[in-house]
Design a protein around this motif. Structure first.
Motif, PDB file in Angstrom:
ATOM      1  N   CYS A 316      -3.884 -21.276 -11.800  1.00 44.28           N
ATOM      2  CA  CYS A 316      -4.361 -20.456 -10.687  1.00 44.28           C
ATOM      3  C   CYS A 316      -4.401 -21.209  -9.360  1.00 44.28           C
ATOM      4  CB  CYS A 316      -5.740 -19.881 -11.001  1.00 44.28           C
ATOM      5  SG  CYS A 316      -7.046 -21.126 -11.012  1.00 44.28           S
ATOM      6  N   CYS A 332     -10.264 -25.691 -16.066  1.00 41.65           N
ATOM      7  CA  CYS A 332     -10.387 -25.085 -14.743  1.00 41.65           C
ATOM      8  C   CYS A 332     -11.735 -24.392 -14.573  1.00 41.65           C
ATOM      9  CB  CYS A 332      -9.249 -24.098 -14.521  1.00 41.65           C
ATOM     10  SG  CYS A 332      -9.319 -23.327 -12.900  1.00 41.65           S
ATOM     11  N   CYS A 335     -10.591 -20.276 -13.664  1.00 35.10           N
ATOM     12  CA  CYS A 335      -9.975 -19.364 -14.637  1.00 35.10           C
ATOM     13  C   CYS A 335     -10.131 -19.832 -16.081  1.00 35.10           C
ATOM     14  CB  CYS A 335      -8.487 -19.170 -14.316  1.00 35.10           C
ATOM     15  SG  CYS A 335      -7.467 -20.595 -14.729  1.00 35.10           S
ATOM     16  N   HIS A 337      -8.616 -22.268 -17.602  1.00 33.69           N
ATOM     17  CA  HIS A 337      -7.411 -22.857 -18.193  1.00 33.69           C
ATOM     18  C   HIS A 337      -7.695 -24.276 -18.693  1.00 33.69           C
ATOM     19  CE1 HIS A 337      -3.329 -24.240 -18.687  1.00 33.69           C
ATOM     20  NE2 HIS A 337      -3.482 -25.157 -17.750  1.00 33.69           N
TER      21      HIS A 337
HETATM   22 ZN   LIG Z   1      -7.353 -22.111 -13.043  1.00 34.79          ZN
END
Ligand SMILES: [Zn+2]
Length: 382
Positions: A316, A332, A335, A337
Motif C-alpha cells: 500500500c 504494515c 494494511c 501486509h
Molecule cells: Zn501496507
C-alpha cells in the motif's frame, strides 16, 4: 570486451624473492614520485595557474632513467614495470588529486606490478591438466595453476601477492561484443545485515561470513598473540596464522559475491540495487562485481537511492518506522501486509528501479515526503 583472468602462481623460491624485490622497488618509486608531486603542489600554492610547475609522467620517467645511474638497485626491476608505476601514479593524481593519493606502506599495500607490453610477454602455454606456464621479462618462465582457459589475446599482465599467495592476472581481449539484453524479468535486491542479499521474488542468498570454528580459532590466536614478544619469530608465525583465517573468509565472501551475481544476472534482465552510502554494510565490492556479470550476461544494472525502502509497505505504500517489527519481520501498520523485512525492501527497490528506468510507473513509489508535488507535475508534463 576486455576481461580479467586470474590464476594462482607457483613461483619457485628465487622467483618469489625476485617478485617481492620488484614490488618493493615499484613501491619505492611510487612513494618517491608521489613525494615529488606533493612537494610541487606545496610550491605551487602561492603561484597563479599559468606559473605553476608540475612534474609530468614524461619528466618523471626521465628522472627515473637518470636516477638509475646513481642508484643501480633501481635497475634490478623490469623497467616497464617501473614506468607503469609512474603511469598509474599520474592517473591516480589526475583523478583524485595529489593529497588524496596514498603512500604505499610496507604493511598496508599488497605487493603488485604490471607488465604493460604484450610483446614482451611470452605466449601462455598449457603444460598439463592443471598446469600452465608463461615467460615474463626477468622473472623467466613462471608456472601457474591452469584453472580455466584464457579465451583470448593477452593485452597485459599483473603479478600480485594476496596474503601469502602470488597471483597472475591476464588482461584478455576475448573478441566478443557485450551480450545483448537477455529478455528476462527484472528483480530488485536488498543488501542487509541479517540476510546478505534478498531478492524481490523472495529468493535469499546466505551463507557467508566467519564460521564458528574459525571464530574460535581466531580468538585463540589473538589471545596467544597478546602475550608474545614484538619482533619474535613465534609472534610472526601467529600473525601469519591469523592472516590465513581471514584469507579463507575473504575467499569465501568473494566466491559468494560472484556466484550470487552470476545467478541474478542470468535469471534476470534488470537488477536494481540500492545506492548505499554506507559501504561497510556487506561486501563492498558487490556493485562492481554485479556490473561485470551484468555486461557478460546481458543484464542491466541500475542503482536507486535506498532511503525509506525498509520502512515502506510494498503493497500500500504506507511509510512508518513501526512497520519494521524487527530486523527480520515487516508488518504494515496500515494494511497489515506481512513479509520478510528484506524481501519487502527488495520489492520497494524494484518498484523504484522500474520507475527510474521507465519500465513501469504504477506500483509502489517512494514515500510521500520524498516526492514533492511539483516534481510529480513536472513528470506528468513530460
Ligand atoms: Zn501496507
Amino acid at each position: 570486451m576486455l576481461i580479467g583472468r586470474r590464476y594462482r602462481l607457483k613461483l619457485d623460491f628465487g622467483q618469489a624473492a625476485y617478485a617481492e624485490r620488484t614490488a618493493g622497488i615499484c613501491r619505492a618509486v611510487w612513494n618517491a614520485a608521489l613525494d615529488q608531486r606533493r612537494a610541487a603542489a606545496q610550491l605551487n600554492r602561492g603561484r597563479t595557474e599559468d606559473r605553476a610547475v608540475w612534474p609530468s609522467f614524461a619528466s618523471q620517467c626521465r628522472e627515473l632513467a637518470q636516477a638509475k645511474r646513481t642508484e643501480p638497485w633501481l635497475g634490478e626491476a623490469p623497467s616497464h614495470c617501473l614506468q607503469q608505476t609512474l603511469r598509474d601514479l599520474d592517473k591516480a593524481c589526475r583523478q583524485h588529486g595529489v593529497w588524496r593519493v596514498r603512500w604505499r606502506g610496507k604493511r598496508r599495500w599488497e605487493p603488485s606490478f604490471r607488465f604493460p607490453d604484450a610483446t614482451q610477454i611470452g605466449e601462455a602455454r598449457r603444460l598439463g591438466r592443471h598446469l600452465g606456464a608463461v615467460r615474463l621479462p626477468k622473472l623467466g618462465n613462471v608456472r601457474f595453476r591452469w584453472s580455466r582457459p584464457l579465451a583470448g589475446t593477452v593485452r597485459n599482465v599483473t603479478v600480485q601477492r594476496d596474503g601469502r599467495h602470488w597471483h597472475i592476472t591476464f588482461c584478455v581481449e576475448n573478441h566478443l561484443a557485450e551480450s545483448a539484453p537477455n529478455g528476462q524479468p527484472p528483480v530488485g535486491i536488498d543488501r542487509g545485515v541479517v540476510i546478505p542479499v534478498a531478492a524481490s521474488d523472495g529468493q535469499c542468498f546466505e551463507g557467508v561470513g566467519m564460521r564458528p570454528g574459525e571464530q574460535r580459532r581466531l580468538g585463540h590466536l589473538q589471545r596467544r598473540l597478546a602475550h608474545q614478544r614484538k619482533g619474535s619469530n613465534r609472534r610472526r608465525r601467529t600473525v601469519r596464522a591469523i592472516g590465513r583465517v581471514y584469507e579463507r573468509v575473504r575467499n569465501r565472501r568473494a566466491d559468494f559475491c560472484h556466484q550470487t551475481a552470476h545467478t541474478l544476472t542470468t535469471e534476470h534482465g534488470l537488477v536494481v540495487v540500492e545506492d548505499l552510502r554506507v559501504k561497510h554494510m556487506t561486501a563492498s565490492a558487490k556493485g562492481t562485481v554485479v556490473e561485470w556479470h551484468g555486461r557478460k550476461n546481458g543484464c542491466g544494472i541500475i542503482a536507486v537511492p535506498a532511503a525509506y525502502t525498509s520502512q515502506t509497505c510494498s503493497v500500500c505504500g504506507h511509510v512508518a518506522a513501526e512497520s519494521r517489527e524487527s530486523q527480520a519481520r515487516f508488518c504494515c501498520q496500515a494494511c497489515g501486509h506481512q513479509a520478510k523485512a528484506d524481501v519487502n525492501a527488495a520489492q520497494n527497490i524494484l518498484a523504484l528501479g522500474l520507475r527510474a528506468s521507465g519500465r513501469g510507473g504504477v506500483g509502489v513509489g517512494p514515500p510521500m515526503k520524498r516526492q514533492p508535488p511539483e516534481r510529480e507535475v513536472a513528470r506528468a508534463a513530460d
